[in-house]
Design a protein around this motif. Structure first.
Motif, mmCIF file in Angstrom:
data_model
loop_
_atom_site.group_PDB
_atom_site.id
_atom_site.type_symbol
_atom_site.label_atom_id
_atom_site.label_comp_id
_atom_site.label_asym_id
_atom_site.label_seq_id
_atom_site.Cartn_x
_atom_site.Cartn_y
_atom_site.Cartn_z
ATOM 1 N N ILE A 18 40.795 39.240 27.161
ATOM 2 C CA ILE A 18 41.004 39.854 28.249
ATOM 3 C C ILE A 18 42.356 40.348 28.465
ATOM 4 O O ILE A 18 42.408 41.581 29.033
ATOM 5 C CB ILE A 18 40.814 38.871 29.528
ATOM 6 C CG1 ILE A 18 39.289 38.174 29.531
ATOM 7 C CG2 ILE A 18 41.235 39.335 30.834
ATOM 8 C CD1 ILE A 18 39.186 36.932 30.331
ATOM 9 N N GLU A 19 43.177 39.885 27.842
ATOM 10 C CA GLU A 19 44.595 40.407 28.217
ATOM 11 C C GLU A 19 44.780 41.935 27.164
ATOM 12 O O GLU A 19 45.439 42.726 27.815
ATOM 13 C CB GLU A 19 45.680 39.438 27.558
ATOM 14 C CG GLU A 19 47.218 39.698 27.706
ATOM 15 C CD GLU A 19 48.119 38.895 26.832
ATOM 16 O OE1 GLU A 19 48.784 39.584 26.153
ATOM 17 O OE2 GLU A 19 48.061 37.755 27.346
ATOM 18 N N ASN A 28 42.563 44.524 29.009
ATOM 19 C CA ASN A 28 43.522 44.773 30.401
ATOM 20 C C ASN A 28 44.530 45.846 30.069
ATOM 21 O O ASN A 28 44.647 46.736 30.577
ATOM 22 C CB ASN A 28 43.791 43.719 30.907
ATOM 23 C CG ASN A 28 44.115 43.667 32.530
ATOM 24 O OD1 ASN A 28 44.471 44.654 32.909
ATOM 25 N ND2 ASN A 28 44.009 42.622 33.257
ATOM 26 N N ASN A 81 44.511 49.853 31.251
ATOM 27 C CA ASN A 81 45.692 50.292 31.991
ATOM 28 C C ASN A 81 46.227 51.150 31.529
ATOM 29 O O ASN A 81 46.856 52.119 32.195
ATOM 30 C CB ASN A 81 46.717 49.326 32.567
ATOM 31 C CG ASN A 81 45.847 48.399 33.635
ATOM 32 O OD1 ASN A 81 45.850 48.604 34.921
ATOM 33 N ND2 ASN A 81 45.417 47.030 33.453
ATOM 34 N N SER A 120 44.910 46.886 39.919
ATOM 35 C CA SER A 120 44.945 46.141 38.848
ATOM 36 C C SER A 120 44.075 44.889 38.883
ATOM 37 O O SER A 120 43.490 44.507 37.892
ATOM 38 C CB SER A 120 46.425 45.708 38.417
ATOM 39 O OG SER A 120 47.158 47.057 38.158
ATOM 40 N N LYS A 121 44.091 44.176 40.104
ATOM 41 C CA LYS A 121 43.304 42.966 40.182
ATOM 42 C C LYS A 121 42.066 43.368 40.059
ATOM 43 O O LYS A 121 41.034 42.655 39.399
ATOM 44 C CB LYS A 121 43.703 42.733 41.786
ATOM 45 C CG LYS A 121 42.841 41.221 41.866
ATOM 46 C CD LYS A 121 43.162 40.545 43.164
ATOM 47 C CE LYS A 121 42.450 39.367 43.617
ATOM 48 N NZ LYS A 121 42.696 38.819 44.729
ATOM 49 N N ASN A 159 41.078 43.990 36.363
ATOM 50 C CA ASN A 159 41.231 42.433 35.679
ATOM 51 C C ASN A 159 39.732 41.641 35.927
ATOM 52 O O ASN A 159 39.162 41.195 35.218
ATOM 53 C CB ASN A 159 42.171 41.750 36.064
ATOM 54 C CG ASN A 159 42.391 40.596 35.561
ATOM 55 O OD1 ASN A 159 42.688 40.468 34.053
ATOM 56 N ND2 ASN A 159 42.500 39.423 35.991
ATOM 57 N N LYS A 175 37.427 40.375 33.125
ATOM 58 C CA LYS A 175 37.229 38.895 33.194
ATOM 59 C C LYS A 175 35.652 38.616 33.195
ATOM 60 O O LYS A 175 35.228 37.727 32.325
ATOM 61 C CB LYS A 175 38.000 38.230 33.984
ATOM 62 C CG LYS A 175 37.978 36.934 33.972
ATOM 63 C CD LYS A 175 38.838 36.158 35.186
ATOM 64 C CE LYS A 175 38.944 34.670 34.790
ATOM 65 N NZ LYS A 175 39.603 33.746 35.956
#
Length: 552
Positions: free
Chosen positions: A452-453, A456, A460, A470-471, A474, A478
């Motif tokens: 996920i990281e 992400n 981006n 960003s939320k 994410n 996720k």
């Protein structure tokens, strides 16, 4: 001798109800942490260094330093659970005959205090006690080749317990007492039993700020007299377990093996505290000959800590978890060929495996002919041959089962005789599978977080979803990662995420699809039709920020 002293926490006593009746009404036991479950051991034992996506995008010289984090890697294995169970039992059962509320125990401390003044009576007391005591103190031996992780494991397990517990009141009655739960010392290189006793005094001095080494360890003291003082201090401070590392050094001494083993038996029976003896394979020689003394010196059994087998589950989980700690441009796949070469070059020895992995990455970082920084079988072989040259003779001896060569390197002689060759750890298979599955679950959870990281960061970096927060990005990543199997092709996974983000981005735009949105959707279709990565198409059409390095 290693001068680095392992120190743990100091806590104020917090007494806990006991599930076992024999452990109740004993302040030394009630003040300990609850008996650890396998999950507790897993959570507290595992050390997985963090290597973020940002770390992986750093300059080469920075990543070289990041790689050193891998040295701290500790992966729980079935044998760690076995050692923890033995240690937990040793400490608690050792306190059964040393309950500070028991009048006979208090009388013993008084007698020991008086015996300090009369050394002749003291020697007689020691001899009688050795023959007649019914102590609850057991002893454990842990024997294994150098670099297998014995010391790291026992230190990690000891640190799960406070080292010092300060008692003040018990059941509303004054109870001023200092309890030392564990003490670890290294056997001196010269193998002197006298020096070993002095190490005991120094360890307490370092811990409590006392001056027992100066008081009891001066030159004209004989070993048996110092042993008496060790007995007194062990009783006074309620020492739970004494761990003695590097016991193979005793072979350097002039003492005969009978005298050395008798010392350890006396230490356990007279001092009345459990002992854990740790040594390399060379230390097996200490336990040969006198069966009675050898049995007493390892009354709770011996753990023969052999290297991991190539076909075992524990090796597979160890390598898979270690392999995630890469800090290279592109993640190197763990192919069957790489697995085979990796084991061939480390022979299942923990410290060799970790160092091989670090050095192989360092070689990939600075190899001009390896621009993609990929770890291959060739890289592993070159690393072992050039960067680990000094240990190749020992590894070759293990690799070829060359017993004649092994005698030159006694520390690796884990299978000197037929008994040890046929010895297998007595861990139930079911327990291994349960532990392995927990490790797998933890590993999968860690992989999903990393995935996920990573995605992400990359999404981006594209800079094409300006209408989304960003939320929101994410949340989409996720949701898809957590609902998808980990073995899915990464390109397909990222295309699925980008497709959903494009749809969400379209909804955010007013007045239908803008020209940018239309272009993005067309480019996405083009990538799928041509079976190329969407990132490549985006870059060709200048939809990726120039400041982002090429990642594919």
């Amino acid at each position: 001798m290693n001068n680095v002293v392992l120190k743990g926490d100091v806590e104020v006593a917090n007494y806990k109800p006991q599930q076992l009746t024999e452990y109740a009404q004993n302040p030394f036991i009630e003040a300990l942490p609850p008996i650890f479950s396998e999950d507790d051991v897993l959570d507290r034992f595992m050390v997985t260094p963090r290597i973020s996506e940002q770390d992986k995008q750093s300059e080469t010289n920075i990543r070289y330093h990041v790689l050193k984090r891998v040295k701290n890697f500790i992966q729980p294995l079935p044998i760690h659970f076995e050692v923890e169970r033995r240690l937990s039992t040793l400490i608690r059962r050792g306190y059964l005959a040393r309950n500070p509320l028991d009048k006979s125990f208090l009388e013993r401390i008084r007698v020991l205090h008086h015996l300090r003044e009369d050394e002749e009576q003291a020697h007689k007391y020691i001899d009688e006690r050795l023959n007649h005591i019914r102590s609850t103190a057991d002893s454990l031996s842990i024997i294994g080749i150098s670099g297998i992780g014995k010391t790291t494991a026992i230190e990690r397990l000891l640190l799960m317990y406070p080292q010092v517990i300060k008692h003040q009141t018990y059941e509303e009655q004054p109870f001023n007492n200092t309890q030392i739960v564990w003490l670890k010392i290294d056997c001196p290189y010269d193998g002197s039993l006298s020096t070993l006793c002095k190490s005991f005094f120094k360890a307490i001095d370092d811990l409590l700020g006392t001056r027992y080494l100066e008081k009891f360890g001066y030159l004209n003291r004989v070993t048996s007299t110092m042993l008496l003082h060790m007995t007194s201090l062990a009783s006074m401070y309620g020492i739970g377990v004494l761990v003695i590392d590097e016991i193979q050094h005793l072979l350097h001494a002039k003492n005969d093996q009978e005298e050395m083993l008798n010392f350890f038996v006396t230490l356990s029976n007279t001092v009345g505290i459990p002992t854990v003896l740790i040594g390399t394979s060379k230390a097996q020689q200490l336990f040969k000959g006198n069966f009675r003394q050898a049995r007493r010196a390892a009354s709770d059994g011996a753990i023969i800590w052999d290297r991991m087998d190539e076909q075992s589950e524990e090796w597979e989980f160890f390598l898979e978890t270690l392999w995630e700690l890469q800090c290279l441009k592109i993640r190197s796949p763990l192919t069957e060929d790489v697995k085979k070469t990796f084991y061939e070059e480390c022979q299942g020895i923990t410290s060799v495996a970790v160092n091989l992995f670090i050095l192989a990455q360092e070689r990939a970082l600075f190899d001009e002919n390896n621009e993609d920084e990929i770890i291959t079988s060739k890289v592993l072989k070159q690393t072992a041959k050039k960067d680990m040259k000094i240990i190749q003779p020992m590894l070759n001896a293990i690799r070829n089962n060359d017993f004649a060569a092994m005698y030159k390197y006694e520390d690796i002689m884990i299978n000197l005789d037929e008994l040890m060759m046929n010895h297998k750890r007595n861990t139930q298979y079911e327990g291994k599978v349960k532990a392995a599955m927990r490790e797998r679950q933890k590993s999968n959870e860690y992989k999903r977080i990393e995935l996920i990281e990573t995605i992400n960061f990359e999404i981006n970096a594209l800079g094409i979803f300006s209408t989304l927060s960003s939320k929101e990005i994410n949340n989409v990543i996720k949701k898809i990662v957590e609902s998808t199997a980990l073995n899915i092709d990464s390109i397909s996974l990222k295309q699925q995420i980008i497709e959903e983000l494009l749809v969400l981005s379209k909804k955010r735009e007013t007045g239908g699809v803008t020209s940018t949105g239309t272009v993005l959707l067309e480019l996405h279709k083009k990538a799928r039709n041509q079976k190329v990565h969407i990132y490549k198409v985006f870059r060709e059409n200048n939809f990726i920020k120039d400041t982002i390095q090429e990642m594919y």
